[in-house]
Design a protein around this motif. Structure first.
Motif, PDB file in Angstrom:
ATOM      1  N   ALA A  53      44.504  48.549  52.012  1.00 11.64           N
ATOM      2  CA  ALA A  53      43.633  48.202  50.878  1.00 11.64           C
ATOM      3  C   ALA A  53      44.428  48.271  49.575  1.00 11.64           C
ATOM      4  CB  ALA A  53      42.444  49.153  50.823  1.00 11.64           C
ATOM      5  N   ALA A  54      45.257  49.307  49.440  1.00 11.40           N
ATOM      6  CA  ALA A  54      46.039  49.452  48.211  1.00 11.40           C
ATOM      7  C   ALA A  54      47.021  48.294  48.046  1.00 11.40           C
ATOM      8  CB  ALA A  54      46.784  50.785  48.225  1.00 11.40           C
ATOM      9  N   ARG A  55      47.628  47.884  49.152  1.00 11.48           N
ATOM     10  CA  ARG A  55      48.591  46.772  49.069  1.00 11.48           C
ATOM     11  C   ARG A  55      47.898  45.477  48.678  1.00 11.48           C
ATOM     12  NH1 ARG A  55      50.948  49.171  54.381  1.00 11.48           N
ATOM     13  NH2 ARG A  55      52.536  50.581  53.531  1.00 11.48           N
ATOM     14  N   THR A  56      46.697  45.269  49.272  1.00 15.55           N
ATOM     15  CA  THR A  56      45.935  44.068  48.931  1.00 15.55           C
ATOM     16  C   THR A  56      45.643  44.032  47.432  1.00 15.55           C
ATOM     17  OG1 THR A  56      44.887  44.275  51.080  1.00 15.55           O
ATOM     18  CG2 THR A  56      43.860  42.749  49.521  1.00 15.55           C
ATOM     19  N   ILE A  57      45.226  45.177  46.908  1.00 16.02           N
ATOM     20  CA  ILE A  57      44.887  45.237  45.482  1.00 16.02           C
ATOM     21  C   ILE A  57      46.117  44.968  44.627  1.00 16.02           C
ATOM     22  CG2 ILE A  57      44.183  46.807  43.630  1.00 16.02           C
ATOM     23  CD1 ILE A  57      42.398  48.094  45.966  1.00 16.02           C
ATOM     24  N   LYS A  58      47.250  45.554  45.040  1.00 13.84           N
ATOM     25  CA  LYS A  58      48.485  45.362  44.271  1.00 13.84           C
ATOM     26  C   LYS A  58      48.814  43.860  44.176  1.00 13.84           C
ATOM     27  CE  LYS A  58      53.375  46.582  44.316  1.00 13.84           C
ATOM     28  NZ  LYS A  58      53.634  46.976  42.941  1.00 13.84           N
ATOM     29  N   LYS A  59      48.560  43.164  45.304  1.00 22.84           N
ATOM     30  CA  LYS A  59      48.880  41.738  45.336  1.00 22.84           C
ATOM     31  C   LYS A  59      47.873  40.919  44.513  1.00 22.84           C
ATOM     32  CE  LYS A  59      49.243  40.086  49.470  1.00 22.84           C
ATOM     33  NZ  LYS A  59      49.741  40.679  50.703  1.00 22.84           N
ATOM     34  N   LYS A  60      46.565  41.222  44.744  1.00 22.26           N
ATOM     35  CA  LYS A  60      45.548  40.319  44.195  1.00 22.26           C
ATOM     36  C   LYS A  60      45.046  40.702  42.809  1.00 22.26           C
ATOM     37  CE  LYS A  60      44.107  38.319  48.447  1.00 22.26           C
ATOM     38  NZ  LYS A  60      43.118  38.373  49.527  1.00 22.26           N
ATOM     39  N   VAL A  61      45.127  41.965  42.483  1.00 20.11           N
ATOM     40  CA  VAL A  61      44.643  42.382  41.153  1.00 20.11           C
ATOM     41  C   VAL A  61      45.782  43.083  40.416  1.00 20.11           C
ATOM     42  CG1 VAL A  61      42.713  43.448  39.922  1.00 20.11           C
ATOM     43  CG2 VAL A  61      42.472  42.858  42.339  1.00 20.11           C
ATOM     44  N   PRO A  62      46.745  42.306  39.891  1.00 17.06           N
ATOM     45  CA  PRO A  62      47.863  42.957  39.217  1.00 17.06           C
ATOM     46  C   PRO A  62      47.378  43.683  37.963  1.00 17.06           C
ATOM     47  CG  PRO A  62      47.934  40.572  38.905  1.00 17.06           C
ATOM     48  CD  PRO A  62      46.829  40.846  39.877  1.00 17.06           C
ATOM     49  N   GLY A  63      48.122  44.697  37.592  1.00 21.60           N
ATOM     50  CA  GLY A  63      47.768  45.398  36.358  1.00 21.60           C
ATOM     51  C   GLY A  63      46.885  46.605  36.560  1.00 21.60           C
ATOM     52  N   VAL A  64      46.310  46.776  37.757  1.00 23.48           N
ATOM     53  CA  VAL A  64      45.572  48.026  37.977  1.00 23.48           C
ATOM     54  C   VAL A  64      46.386  48.922  38.905  1.00 23.48           C
ATOM     55  CG1 VAL A  64      43.302  46.948  37.711  1.00 23.48           C
ATOM     56  CG2 VAL A  64      44.252  47.269  39.987  1.00 23.48           C
TER      57      VAL A  64
END
Lengths: 458, 305
Positions: free
Chosen positions: A184-195
């Protein structure tokens, strides 16, 4: 002897006598209870101060002529403990009543700072309302009880649903293993940069916060159910850093090496805990926080950082075990207790104040304002309590999966050693193996050789 | 300040008066209260520290205190973290005191001698301002300057230079710089006083003889203020060795233990790990380091020109 010598002696004696005289007599007034507690370093947060002030009023009204002197100590937990321990070393400075973290209480009992409460508890009807695990929290190796707990806490994963929607992750997220969290963390890093995808505390500076909120939440989810990966209570020995220990360090290393966590310099800031609830979560800068059940209190109208949207914005998930092995979920619990210092000159009056703090109404109010998980059966069933806060039922449900930290005097030292291992593995560029090895060396010295190899040495 | 240099530079023994010396106890009478106070409040704690250093006293977790002989000292010399703290303390002292504060102070003092009055006043005020703020305030100021979103990186960004996470990558340099920023004023004052003591005739004579600015400085100024240099180095070193608040506020000795100098290490052992005995033993070792430095400086100052 010259005639002048006696004169000199006399003057000297007079001077010293004067000095010692002004040192004495500053003891305690038999009608005043001195109460030492920790005040939040966040100046906006004054729940505890307000609650204690209210109880002080009740107490002084119910006991005419008696006074309560509140001694707030505004400091980080580590510094608070140090300060109180120093106060308790001398009868002149010892407070009557001390707010003690269950994680330190055994160490302070062993040091002879606290007074056993068994005589008082035997006559106190409300003691039956306390659940057994809570009663044990302040029970020492000598079988006596030294503190009255006023609540506990559990820990889990808070996640931001808005970021979830942007990343296309399921809103009813419930991770089944560590890998699910990393994915989940990797997905977020990819899709929602800046958080920041995931916050797991690390390092020495946050103190027990990093050890309990992140490392032990991981460690107690390794290995088999029922085994204690840190301390073997039957053998009374500490477990050296085995496979689970290294795996937990490895998880942390992965988070920081892949930049799934906050910037390492922010993570090593002693005030990072405050930053998480006052800035990162409310400002939508953080997607997942592995954190405590009490966060919500900061966002209430009365809290330090009012945030009306929080219960809609944030979702909750239980922390899974490493591979999803039974029982599937894991949580850690701590809590604080009220204890009477051994050098107190008014133990009876101090006990009376504990009773006042623990009237049912006060106990309910306190668990609500401090967002604590109830340790009393009557409080847990109270309507006011169960409806007090979104998420309270979720966090109360984790109690059956929860683990308590080893209640031994050297735990605080072990905790410091764990903090160092975490810092070495996440910021110091050392391998988990090397960090675990260095932990083992420290552990042997702390526990005086009373260690046992982990069952899963790998 | 001129007198300060003289006072500090006078650890030499005053020659005894001729004739037999009679001990007159009555003379000591006025001093008795002060002596007693000193013994009680200064001597007492020092002796007590000496005792604790040889015990296994703990702040919490043990109710008894036993005499353990040299165990604490043995432990220190076998402790990797202690060795790390010693190295960092030396680096910190050399960088910030010997090199930083001392050289910068001397340079400022020399430049200010030739500057016009307003420039002198302004510079002096700025430098001294850094010195008069409490240590902890200076610590937070410099933390704000060096941190990742801090002033320094904002400046570097503005100049198009790559920003640095100073407190994380080079913490010992950051705290050394902080100490230079804070402590230079003291050296500047000492040297200003010393330079103003140099008779004009000598420098003028040298000028007439054709000595250039640097030559004059090297052959005349430096030898003439040699004692002030010694005094200043000693005071500076001792101050720097015991810096705690500045480092604590900026880095807490971290990340890891990369800025953990001896005072911070001592605090960590005594109060975070509750090992009062061990922490005190380290404190005594720190005292020893300070004493060594002082002895070297005293030797340097003793040599006659």
């Amino acid at each position: 002897m010259r005639p002048t010598t006696p004169l000199i002696l006399a003057v000297t004696l007079a001077a010293t006598a004067g000095l010692t005289a002004c040192g004495g007599g500053s003891g305690s007034d038999p009608d005043t209870v001195k109460v030492a507690y920790n005040r939040s370093t966040d100046n906006k947060i004054r729940f505890k101060d307000n609650h204690l002030a209210a109880v002080k009023k009740q107490f002084e009204k119910a006991n005419p002529g008696k006074k309560v002197k509140l001694i707030p100590i505004q400091a980080q937990d580590n510094d608070y403990a140090t300060k109180v321990q120093q106060m308790m070393r001398s009868p002149k400075t010892a407070p009557d009543l001390v707010y003690e973290d269950t994680f330190r209480i055994n160490s302070d009992i062993k040091a002879g700072y606290l007074r056993p409460l068994d005589d008082y508890l035997a006559k106190w009807k409300s003691w039956d309302q306390f659940v057994d695990t809570a009663k044990d929290a302040a029970k020492a190796e000598d079988g006596k009880t030294y503190g009255v707990p006023d609540g506990t806490d559990t820990r889990g994963l808070w996640f931001n649903k808005k970021i979830w929607a942007k990343a296309g992750l399921p809103a009813d997220w419930s991770p089944k293993s560590w890998n699910d969290i990393l994915d989940a963390a990797r997905t977020i890093k990819k899709k929602v940069p800046g958080v920041i995808p995931l916050n797991v505390y690390t390092g020495k500076a946050p103190g027990e916060t990093s050890v309990m909120q992140s490392f032990e939440m991981l460690l107690y989810g390794t290995g088999d159910a029922g085994a204690d990966p840190l301390y073997d209570p039957k053998a009374k020995k500490w477990v050296t850093g085995g496979k689970g220990f290294k795996d937990a360090l490895n998880f942390l290393k992965t988070v920081y090496a892949e930049k799934l966590g906050p910037d390492i310099s922010d993570a090593l800031d002693p005030n990072v805990g405050t930053t998480v609830y006052s800035e990162w979560l409310p400002e939508g800068k953080l997607a997942i926080a592995l954190d405590g059940s009490w966060l919500g209190q900061n966002w209430l109208e009365t809290g330090g950082k009012p945030w009306s949207e929080w219960s809609k914005t944030l979702g909750l998930a239980a922390m899974p075990t490493q591979h999803g092995q039974a029982p599937g979920k894991v949580s850690m619990s701590g809590g604080w207790t009220w204890a009477i210092s051994a050098k107190s000159r008014n133990p009876d009056l101090a006990w009376k104040f504990i009773e006042q703090l623990q009237t049912k109404d006060n106990a309910v109010t306190w668990d609500i304002v401090d967002a604590q998980i109830a340790v009393r059966k009557d409080v847990a069933q109270d309507r006011k309590y169960t409806s007090s806060m979104p998420g309270i039922t979720f966090f109360t449900s984790l109690v059956k999966y929860t683990h308590y930290r080893p209640t031994t005097p050297v735990y605080p030292q072990v905790s410091t050693a764990i903090g160092e291992a975490m810092e070495a593995a996440t910021a110091g560029g050392s391998s988990p193996e090397k960090a675990a090895k260095s932990y083992d060396d420290q552990l042997t010295s702390i526990a005086d050789g009373a260690t046992v190899a982990a069952a899963d040495r790998g | 300040m001129a007198t300060a240099t003289k006072v500090a530079a006078a650890p030499t023994v005053t020659p005894a008066r001729p004739g037999p010396r009679r001990v007159r106890p009555l003379r000591w009478l006025p001093l008795a209260p002060a002596t007693v106070m000193l013994l009680l409040f200064l001597g007492g704690p020092i002796v007590y520290c000496g005792y604790i250093a040889f015990t296994d006293m703990q702040l919490t977790g043990a109710s008894t205190t036993d005499f353990v002989g040299l165990d604490n000292f043995r432990r220190a010399f076998g402790d990797e973290d202690f060795r790390n703290a010693v190295v960092l303390t030396l680096v910190f002292t050399l960088l910030s005191s010997l090199v930083g504060q001392n050289t910068l102070g001397l340079a400022l003092a020399a430049l200010m001698q030739r500057a016009s009055k307003p420039v002198r006043t302004l510079t002096g005020a700025i430098v001294i301002a850094a010195w008069v703020v409490p240590e902890i305030v200076a610590g937070f100021l410099l933390y704000a300057f060096f941190r990742r979103e801090g002033t320094l990186n904002a400046l570097l960004d503005g100049l198009g230079l790559p920003s640095q996470n100073w407190l994380y990558t080079l913490p010992i340099l950051a705290v050394s710089f902080a100490n230079v920023w804070r402590g230079t004023a003291f050296s500047m004052l000492v040297y200003s006083a010393a330079l103003s003591e140099i008779p004009k005739e000598i420098t003028e004579a040298a000028e007439v003889d054709g000595a250039g600015g640097l030559g004059r400085f090297w052959h005349i100024t430096l030898p003439m203020i040699r004692r002030s240099i010694g005094t200043n180095l000693m005071l500076n070193t001792l101050q720097t060795l015991s810096v705690f608040g500045l480092i604590w506020a900026m880095t807490r000795g971290g990340p890891g233990n990369r800025s953990q100098t001896l005072p911070v290490f001592m605090y960590d052992q005594a109060f975070n790990k509750s090992l009062i005995g061990y922490g005190t033993a380290v404190a005594l070792l720190l005292l020893l380091v300070g004493a060594l430095f002082s002895m070297v400086y005293l030797r340097l100052m003793k040599e006659e020109v």
